[in-house]
Write a protein that holds these residues in place. Structure first.
Motif, PDB file in Angstrom:
ATOM      1  N   GLN B 800       0.835  -1.205   0.000  1.00 15.30           N
ATOM      2  CA  GLN B 800       0.000   0.000   0.000  1.00 15.30           C
ATOM      3  C   GLN B 800       0.867   1.251   0.000  1.00 15.30           C
ATOM      4  OE1 GLN B 800      -2.319  -0.481   3.501  1.00 15.30           O
ATOM      5  NE2 GLN B 800      -3.618  -2.083   2.629  1.00 15.30           N
ATOM      6  N   ASN B 801       1.897   1.223   0.817  1.00 23.05           N
ATOM      7  CA  ASN B 801       2.747   2.411   0.903  1.00 23.05           C
ATOM      8  C   ASN B 801       3.448   2.680  -0.419  1.00 23.05           C
ATOM      9  OD1 ASN B 801       1.978   2.780   3.467  1.00 23.05           O
ATOM     10  ND2 ASN B 801       3.848   1.947   4.407  1.00 23.05           N
ATOM     11  N   TYR B 803       2.371   1.967  -3.324  1.00 23.44           N
ATOM     12  CA  TYR B 803       1.368   2.534  -4.220  1.00 23.44           C
ATOM     13  C   TYR B 803       1.160   4.012  -3.884  1.00 23.44           C
ATOM     14  CZ  TYR B 803      -3.170   3.245  -6.440  1.00 23.44           C
ATOM     15  OH  TYR B 803      -4.204   3.742  -7.186  1.00 23.44           O
ATOM     16  N   ASP B 804       1.035   4.300  -2.612  1.00 22.84           N
ATOM     17  CA  ASP B 804       0.809   5.696  -2.217  1.00 22.84           C
ATOM     18  C   ASP B 804       1.980   6.576  -2.589  1.00 22.84           C
ATOM     19  OD1 ASP B 804      -1.632   5.116  -1.190  1.00 22.84           O
ATOM     20  OD2 ASP B 804      -0.926   4.837   0.889  1.00 22.84           O
ATOM     21  N   HIS B 807       2.097   7.734  -6.327  1.00 22.66           N
ATOM     22  CA  HIS B 807       1.171   8.766  -6.761  1.00 22.66           C
ATOM     23  C   HIS B 807       1.399  10.025  -5.956  1.00 22.66           C
ATOM     24  CE1 HIS B 807      -0.487   5.034  -8.195  1.00 22.66           C
ATOM     25  NE2 HIS B 807      -1.169   5.745  -9.095  1.00 22.66           N
ATOM     26  N   ARG B 810      -1.136  11.367  -3.401  1.00 19.86           N
ATOM     27  CA  ARG B 810      -1.566  10.556  -2.251  1.00 19.86           C
ATOM     28  C   ARG B 810      -0.533  10.625  -1.140  1.00 19.86           C
ATOM     29  NH1 ARG B 810      -5.663   6.914  -3.852  1.00 19.86           N
ATOM     30  NH2 ARG B 810      -5.410   5.823  -1.902  1.00 19.86           N
ATOM     31  N   ASP B 814      -3.097   6.447   2.791  1.00 21.58           N
ATOM     32  CA  ASP B 814      -4.368   6.826   2.171  1.00 21.58           C
ATOM     33  C   ASP B 814      -5.160   5.606   1.712  1.00 21.58           C
ATOM     34  OD1 ASP B 814      -4.171   9.404   2.685  1.00 21.58           O
ATOM     35  OD2 ASP B 814      -3.772  10.092   0.628  1.00 21.58           O
ATOM     36  N   THR B 815      -4.454   4.629   1.157  1.00 21.39           N
ATOM     37  CA  THR B 815      -5.137   3.442   0.651  1.00 21.39           C
ATOM     38  C   THR B 815      -5.929   2.790   1.777  1.00 21.39           C
ATOM     39  OG1 THR B 815      -3.209   3.135  -0.739  1.00 21.39           O
ATOM     40  CG2 THR B 815      -4.792   1.332  -0.647  1.00 21.39           C
ATOM     41  N   ASP B 818      -8.885   4.867   2.687  1.00 20.75           N
ATOM     42  CA  ASP B 818      -9.976   4.738   1.706  1.00 20.75           C
ATOM     43  C   ASP B 818     -10.724   3.437   1.922  1.00 20.75           C
ATOM     44  OD1 ASP B 818      -9.092   7.064   0.776  1.00 20.75           O
ATOM     45  OD2 ASP B 818      -8.181   6.283  -1.074  1.00 20.75           O
ATOM     46  N   ALA B 819      -9.947   2.381   2.052  1.00 18.34           N
ATOM     47  CA  ALA B 819     -10.573   1.069   2.149  1.00 18.34           C
ATOM     48  C   ALA B 819     -11.440   0.982   3.396  1.00 18.34           C
ATOM     49  CB  ALA B 819      -9.503  -0.019   2.165  1.00 18.34           C
TER      50      ALA B 819
END
Lengths: 542, 979
Positions: B800-801, B803-804, B807, B810, B814-815, B818-819
């Motif tokens: 997740q990190n 991915y964050d 972007h 983000r 954040d992921t 959101d989830a």
């Protein structure tokens, strides 16, 4: 004796412990004051109960407290007889010593020390007072739960490691405890100890196996807690790792196991138990002796004093079990005397160790032992400055004196109570009451004689080694800084041993009478099952 | 005050004096000496005043009750023999105190020395005055203890430490044997009282426990008196200051052994065993001691071996098993004490003034210290048995006694020759002591220039030497009455004929004396070349070092062997311990069954329901699966456990136990969540066990063994449970609960009434347990530092990190946010709902399924859900939970509810209930039990939440910076008491 004093040893620490939870961790002074006040009050209460239990009239002697005012076999009862009162007093004395000792520094070493300590006292006192098997389980759980917390007090890898072993082993034993209680309840249909004692002789033959299975499993649980070999391997590391005040109060925990065996075995499987009389006696006897032997080996094999002390706990516990297993009233009386003496001595020793070790370099013991084992370098070692004595500083002198005191009590040498205790045990074992002079003494008595004397000798060797190493061999060591409130508890405990020696007559009389009533528990059963007054205030369901 | 109480006063005085002495300042040599000397003199005066009462076979007794239940009184008993010994102890004690005042250096700590010395004196008096054998053992061990402390007085010296330890171990081992022996004697006689024991000689000798009892008593006596093969502790004990050697290790303590032999001779002697055991020990010691003494290069070593030899002589006399032998033994005890104490003092003076006591370095001291030399010479002559000195008299008696026929064995016939030979060595070492030290050229290389000591230091030795002379010249007038009284006390009124005359005419014993004298001189000159070579110890035999053998054996047995045994008999491994526990429980549970268990028809007790069976099949497989996966896949195991728990829960409903089902359900839920939180921090499984440690076969064997034990335990437990449940129920107390729950307890829900009323005390205990467990978890986790491998954040979170990070719009986390957005909202809304449910359970508990415990856990679920949804930081920012307070309040309330009953003079926890009319709702039941339930609720919420918080905070901690972590690790190290 149906006043509320009887339940005070349980309620007082509960309230004290709970009240301290409401206080912030920083208010140490107030917590210390509450804890100390509660513990000292417990001493007073225990003395009052002891005096009350020492009267001759059996109706007044055995106090029965019916909780919730429910009649005996149905509700829970507390029973205060001589044995309970004695154990309460011992607990409160050890508790007071440990609390006073901890005030110097140890109570700051972790969170909620005083609360946990009070809960431990509550559990121990409850276990000594209760007359109900399941309630006993509850209090044993309580004291174990508190001991888990206290063992971890001060933290550090050694304590956490020992603590986790301790928790796992004791949880497993608690499971067995529960299974045993359930089985017994399933067969006998009651949890009240006195009621059980009354019902066991009438258990049908086909159910007896089940009952004995339950009792056996229960016994395994108690014997583990009492530290019987080979279920005692958790004990040395645990006790050696515990912080001094905690280890010192832990000295009573194995005695809880011994107490339960003493109480339940004699109550349920005494001579009146019909076909199950003396069930498991040999296991106690020989298991106890094996424990003494193992403990003695362990004391010899210990490098540091804490471990030595922990193994002495095993010796003491094993002696108790073996003595109980003899099943003779005189030996039981001696065993009670021994119990008090050895518990006081070991408890004092646990407190002393830390003071002595303070300011020594760690690993000094290891070196000294290796040197002794491998080197004959003593021959070459020339003394530093001829034959002029060193003035042992007053602190070291006091510590040394206390060490000698602990050593003689634990090893069972004169002049303190350990010797009298051993003598009481052995003379009773060799001269049983029912035996005509010149008759045959059971082989077990001779084995007990050998085991006790040899274990005392082993302890003496180990203690001498440790003492010489610590007090004599390191003359240039830094003198530890010891505060009076650390020294005083040790001195008090040892003074009590001395008093026990001087007043051995009355003390022994008390123990003997306690043993008599344990071996013929009809008074106990009758008092507990006496029909209680009905509950007049109850509203009923209207 | 009755006259007899002087005995107890005399016994206590040294101990009191010892205590006072310990409190004086370190350098108060004079005060200490005055104190100790006064104590000794007072006791001497008391003894003198008692003399008329014991001289004609009188016995002074003093008895106070001590432990009547054990037949043990504090019993003091003084007859002529005890009087003689007491006088010896205090008399020589006084002289030694005087001597020690000058001997000890001003920088030696005086209090320790004098207080131990006085205490020793008391203990020694205790031995000789004991009218009870157990009491004798009591003081016996005390003398060992004080001897240990006095030998180790100069404890910075390794030899002193070793000597002290060896002495303690040998003598107290002997003391323990004596204790056992006395117990046996007491068993035979039926009393430990000395008078009764002495009167029961016939019974003792005839008993089949006579030999073991005798051997044990002898072990005690022989170790104390340093008899072969236990003699080697005595030379080692010479590391003690010389006053101690003079007092303990020649005059008094070592005599305790022979004292006991003589004391018990009337009861235990007179048999072949006695003759052989005691006689041979004495003979061997006499010869060996004399032989070894000749070869010593250390003055004190020579005297030590000579003491051993003389003690052997006394033992031999006792062992000869005749009344005359005892007379000679008693006489020689006195004589030896006088001349040997003075010799030790002389040796101490030489050491003190010359700085060495090595015979090889000393020579010609006669010139510089003529008086000391004369004293030593007279005393040594007495030791050698020169006529007109006291040693001669007792030696004559000894020779006469050896000539007598005893059992006419070869040894008996050879005895006179053997003792004459040994006496030659006695003469030889006495001669050596005199000639090598005082004659010859003046020695030059001494550490100090020798000169006469102060008068008072010499005085004690002078007095003793004078005594030697007077006794030697006019024995019958001086020592006669005392000896007579002592002998009479031991042997009773029928005394053997003995004469104390100096001249008996030309007798065989005189011939033996002459031969010994002449031979001794010859031996001395024959051995001179060897002795001058400077080798310590006799040829060949010096390699057999008793001390070294002892040390080796001690280390081997008490250390190496003990370590080995500890490893064999014990373990530090948890697995082994649990295995043993399981095996024992299995045995305890199964052993009684086959014996008395008549199998009755249990099988068809209830109908078989396929659905229930299926349910249980699921449950059982879940449980088995959990056990199987516990090591390999913890999450799976946890889920399976949940499955088993659920089946249990359904079973409860099935069997109409809704209360249990409800409790099971909530407990199951909360524990699963808490365990899940904890799983994160468990260390990883060690996949491979290194092959070097254990072979695959061993591992397989171990696993199969574990499996068998586990299977047996499981099946056994199931069997027990089944058998218990299907058999006809006993007449149980449960009926009472069913009948009285509503009428007496005021609740329709029996389970709840049991919990809060019938057995409310159990509940009180259990909630305390829960609270304590929570505190423990908190305490443990507060300082818990996760294993290194569990510190990195989990894979999922890393992904997740990553991915964050990729972007730019983000932020980290954040992921996750959101989830969790929707669940979090829902869970937040659930909070009040769950809370109300909890309240509902709480209030209806007394009559319907529910109660404080369930309610509390339900409430805790509400908190848990919030933590799960929003994370620790958010929750704690918005909601201030003080779980410890909740717990404290809960416990106080529970206790308070119980105590409230006291106000109505009822026992703790007596419940009260009634109905209250309220305007709108109508009549509602109000029971004190409700208050109790509320406290349960409060505690359960507090405890559960505390554990939750403790676990939840782990994740916050481990994410802090590594530096901070290191700093914390340091602070988390075990508390070391501050310097």
């Amino acid at each position: 004796m149906n006043d509320h004093l009887m339940i005070a040893p349980i309620v007082l620490p509960l309230l004290a412990g709970a009240a301290m939870l409401l206080l912030d961790e920083r208010r140490r002074g107030l917590k210390a004051a509450i804890s100390l006040a509660s513990t000292l009050a417990l001493v007073g209460i225990a003395i009052a109960l002891l005096i009350a239990s020492a009267v001759t009239d059996p109706m007044l002697r055995i106090g029965v407290y019916r909780l919730g005012n429910w009649p005996a076999p149905f509700g829970i009862v507390l029973v205060a007889d001589r044995l309970s009162a004695l154990m309460l007093l011992l607990t409160s004395i050890l508790g007071a010593a440990a609390v006073i000792f901890s005030l110097a520094r140890w109570h700051r070493a972790g969170a909620h020390f005083h609360s946990l300590f009070q809960f431990l006292l509550m559990g121990v006192n409850g276990a000594f007072l209760t007359g109900d098997l399941f309630n006993l389980f509850v209090f044993v759980e309580l004291l174990l739960a508190a001991s888990y917390g206290l063992l971890l007090h001060g933290s550090g890898p050694a304590r956490v490691k020992a603590g986790l072993h301790y928790i796992v082993v004791n949880l497993a034993a608690s499971l067995l405890f529960l299974i045993g209680v359930s089985l017994i309840y399933g067969v006998a249909g009651t949890l009240n100890m006195a009621d059980l004692a009354a019902r066991i002789p009438n258990i049908a033959a086909e159910n007896r196996g089940l009952l004995e299975a339950g009792a056996g499993i229960l016994g395994v649980a108690f014997l583990l807690k009492a530290g019987m070999w080979p279920m005692c391997f958790w004990l040395p590391s645990t006790y050696a790792a515990a912080s001094p005040p905690v280890a010192s109060i832990f000295a009573i925990l194995t005695k809880v196991g011994a107490y339960i065996v003493l109480r339940l075995w004699l109550l349920l499987f005494g001579d009146a138990a019909g076909a199950s009389a003396q069930f498991g006696g040999e296991w106690l006897l020989y298991g106890g002796m094996a424990t003494v032997a193992f403990g003695a080996v362990g004391t010899l094999a210990s490098q540091d004093m804490a471990r030595l002390a922990a193994y002495s706990v095993l010796v003491s516990s094993g002696t108790m079990l073996a003595a109980i297993g003899m099943g003779q009233v005189g030996v039981t009386g001696g065993a009670l005397f021994y119990l008090v003496s050895s518990t006081l001595g070991i408890s004092a020793f646990f407190l002393l160790i830390e003071l002595v070790e303070r300011g020594r370099e760690p690993g000094a013991d290891m070196l000294a032992v290796t040197r002794e084992a491998y080197g004959e370098d003593d021959d070459q070692e020339e003394e530093e400055d001829g034959e002029i004595g060193f003035a042992i500083p007053a602190t070291m002198g006091m510590l040394g004196l206390c060490f000698i005191g602990c050593a003689v009590v634990i090893a069972g040498l004169p002049p303190l109570s350990g010797f009298i205790a051993k003598f009481a045990l052995l003379t009773a074992a060799l001269n049983p009451i029912r035996l005509p002079p010149g008759g045959d003494v059971p082989v077990a008595s001779w084995v007990l004689l050998a085991v006790l004397i040899l274990s005392g000798f082993a302890t003496l060797i180990a203690m001498t080694r440790a003492g010489i190493r610590t007090f004599w061999a390191e003359s240039d060591r830094a003198v530890p800084r010891v505060r009076i409130i650390e020294m005083a508890p040790i001195a008090i405990l040892l003074t009590l041993c001395a008093i026990q020696t001087i007043q051995a007559g009355p003390v022994m009389r008390f123990m003997q009478e306690t043993a008599n009533s344990l071996h013929s528990p009809h008074d106990y059963v009758r008092e507990v099952l006496r029909t209680a007054e009905q509950r007049p205030h109850k509203g009923g369901g209207t | 005050m009755p006259y007899e109480s002087f005995l107890i006063a005399g016994l206590l005085l040294p101990f009191v004096g010892g205590c006072v002495a310990a409190l004086l300042p370190t350098n108060a040599r004079n005060a200490e000496a005055w104190l100790a000397g006064t104590v000794a003199l007072i006791i001497l005066a008391l003894l003198a005043s008692a003399y008329p009462r014991i001289v004609d076979g009188g016995v002074i007794r003093f008895t106070v009750e001590w432990i009547p239940d054990l037949g043990l009184d504090l019993s003091l008993r003084m007859d002529g023999f005890a009087w003689m010994f007491s006088t010896l102890i205090t008399g020589i004690g006084f002289l030694v105190v005087l001597y020690a005042r000058y001997y000890m250096s001003p920088s030696d700590p005086a209090p320790r020395f004098f207080s131990f010395l006085l205490a020793f004196m008391g203990a020694m008096l205790g031995i000789v005055l004991s009218g009870n054998l157990i009491q004798l053992v009591f003081f016996w061990e005390l003398t060992s203890l004080f001897s240990f402390l006095l030998i180790g007085y100069w404890h910075q010296n390794a030899q002193a430490r070793d000597g002290a330890r060896i002495a303690l171990i040998i003598t107290s081992a002997g003391g323990l044997c004596l204790f056992a022996g006395v117990l046996i004697v007491g068993h035979i006689v039926g009393s430990y009282d000395l008078d009764r024991v002495l009167a029961s000689g016939e019974a003792i000798r005839a008993h089949r426990l006579y030999v073991p009892g005798l051997v044990l008593v002898l072990l005690g006596a022989l170790t104390k008196s340093a008899q072969f093969p236990f003699h080697f502790w005595l030379p080692q004990a010479m590391a003690a200051p010389t006053p101690v050697s003079a007092y303990l290790h020649s005059a008094t303590m070592v005599k305790a052994g022979v004292f006991l032999l003589i004391r018990l001779w009337p009861a235990m002697g007179g048999t072949q065993e006695w003759l052989w055991l005691v006689g041979s020990a004495g003979l061997i010691t006499f010869i060996l001691g004399a032989f070894f003494a000749v070869f010593q290069q250390d003055l004190k070593g020579l005297l030590a071996y000579s003491t051993i030899s003389h003690l052997g002589l006394i033992t031999l006399l006792t062992g000869l098993d005749t009344p005359l032998g005892q007379v000679a033994a008693i006489f020689h005890i006195m004589n030896h004490a006088t001349f040997k104490a003075s010799l030790f003092m002389a040796a101490g003076i030489i050491d003190h003034e010359c700085g060495t006591r090595d015979i090889r370095r000393l020579s010609g001291l006669w010139r510089s210290m003529p008086i000391t030399a004369s004293l030593a010479m007279v005393a040594a002559a007495a030791m050698a048995g020169v006529p007109l000195l006291n040693g001669f008299l007792s030696k004559e008696m000894f020779f006469a006694e050896t000539i007598e026929v005893h059992d006419n064995s070869i040894v008996d016939q050879a005895l006179p020759y053997a003792v004459t030979l040994a006496s030659m060595f006695t003469v030889a070492y006495s001669l050596r002591f005199i000639r090598d030290v005082f004659f010859g050229p003046a020695s030059t290389e001494l550490p100090r220039t020798p000169h006469e000591p102060p008068f008072l230091m010499r005085l004690p030795a002078e007095l003793l030497v004078v005594a030697c002379l007077i006794i030697g010249i006019v024995p019958a007038m001086t020592i006669g009455p005392i000896l007579h009284a002592a002998v009479r006390a031991v042997l009773g009124s029928t005394l053997p004929k003995y004469s104390l005359a100096v001249w008996h005419g030309f007798t065989p014993e005189l011939l033996m004396s002459i031969v010994a004298m002449a031979g001794g001189v010859a031996v001395y000159f024959a051995l001179r070349p060897y002795l001058l070579s400077g080798i310590e110890g006799p040829p060949v035999l010096r390699h057999i070092n008793g001390r070294r053998i002892f040390e080796r054996v001690l280390v081997t047995v008490s250390w190496r062997f003990a370590r080995w045994l500890e490893n064999i008999l014990g373990t530090k491994r948890l697995q082994t311990q649990l295995q043993l526990l399981a095996v024992f429980a299995l045995m305890a549970g199964l052993l009684p069954l086959p014996v008395r268990w008549a199998v009755t028809d249990y099988g068809s007790a209830s109908g078989f329901d396929p659905v229930f069976a299926l349910l249980w099949a699921v449950g059982v497989s879940c449980a088995l699966g959990a056990a199987y996966q516990a090591k390999f896949h913890r999450v799976a195991a946890l889920m399976l456990l949940g499955g088993a728990g659920l089946v249990t829960c359904i079973s409860f409903i099935w069997l109409s136990a809704p209360d249990l089902a409800l409790t099971q359900l909530v407990v199951e839920t909360v524990t699963t969540v808490l365990l899940l939180l904890g799983l994160r921090w468990l260390p990883r499984r060690i996949e491979k066990i290194s092959p070097t440690e254990r072979s695959a076969g061993t591992i397989r064997w171990r696993r199969s063994l574990d499996f068998v034990i586990a299977a047996c335990a499981g099946v056994g437990l199931a069997t027990l449970a089944y058998v218990t449940m299907v058999r006809p129920a006993p007449d149980s107390i449960s009926r009472f609960f069913v009948e009285n729950a509503y009428t007496q307890g005021g609740g329709a829900n029996i389970v709840n009434v049991i919990l809060v009323d019938f057995r409310g005390f159990d509940t009180l205990g259990e909630i305390t347990v829960l609270g304590v467990v929570a505190l423990t978890v908190y305490a443990l986790l507060r300082r818990f530092r996760p294993a290194p491998e569990s510190i990195p954040i989990p894979e999922q979170q890393q992904a997740q990190n990553v991915y964050d990070d990729r972007h730019p719009d983000r932020q980290k986390g954040d992921t996750l946010k959101d989830a969790m957005a929707t669940p979090a909202l829902m869970m937040a809304l659930l909070f009040p709902v769950i809370g109300v449910t909890a309240l509902f359970f709480l209030l209806r508990g007394h009559d319907l399924p529910g109660g404080g415990f369930v309610a509390g856990i339900t409430m805790a679920v509400a908190f848990i859900v919030q933590y799960m949804a929003r994370g620790t930081i958010w929750v704690e920012a918005h909601l201030r939970v003080l779980p410890v307070r909740w717990m404290g309040v809960g416990l106080l309330m529970a206790g308070g509810t119980g105590i409230a009953a006291w106000l109505f003079s009822r026992p703790f926890l007596t419940s009260y209930f009634s109905y209250v009319e309220t305007p709108v709702i109508g009549s509602i039941p109000l029971a004190s039990a409700l208050l109790f339930d509320i406290s349960v609720f409060s505690l359960v919420v507090g405890a559960t939440v505390l554990m939750l918080i403790a676990l939840a905070h782990q994740s916050m901690r481990s994410h802090r910076t590594p530096q901070a972590r290191e700093a914390r690790t340091r602070e988390a190290a075990p508390m070391k008491p501050a310097k």
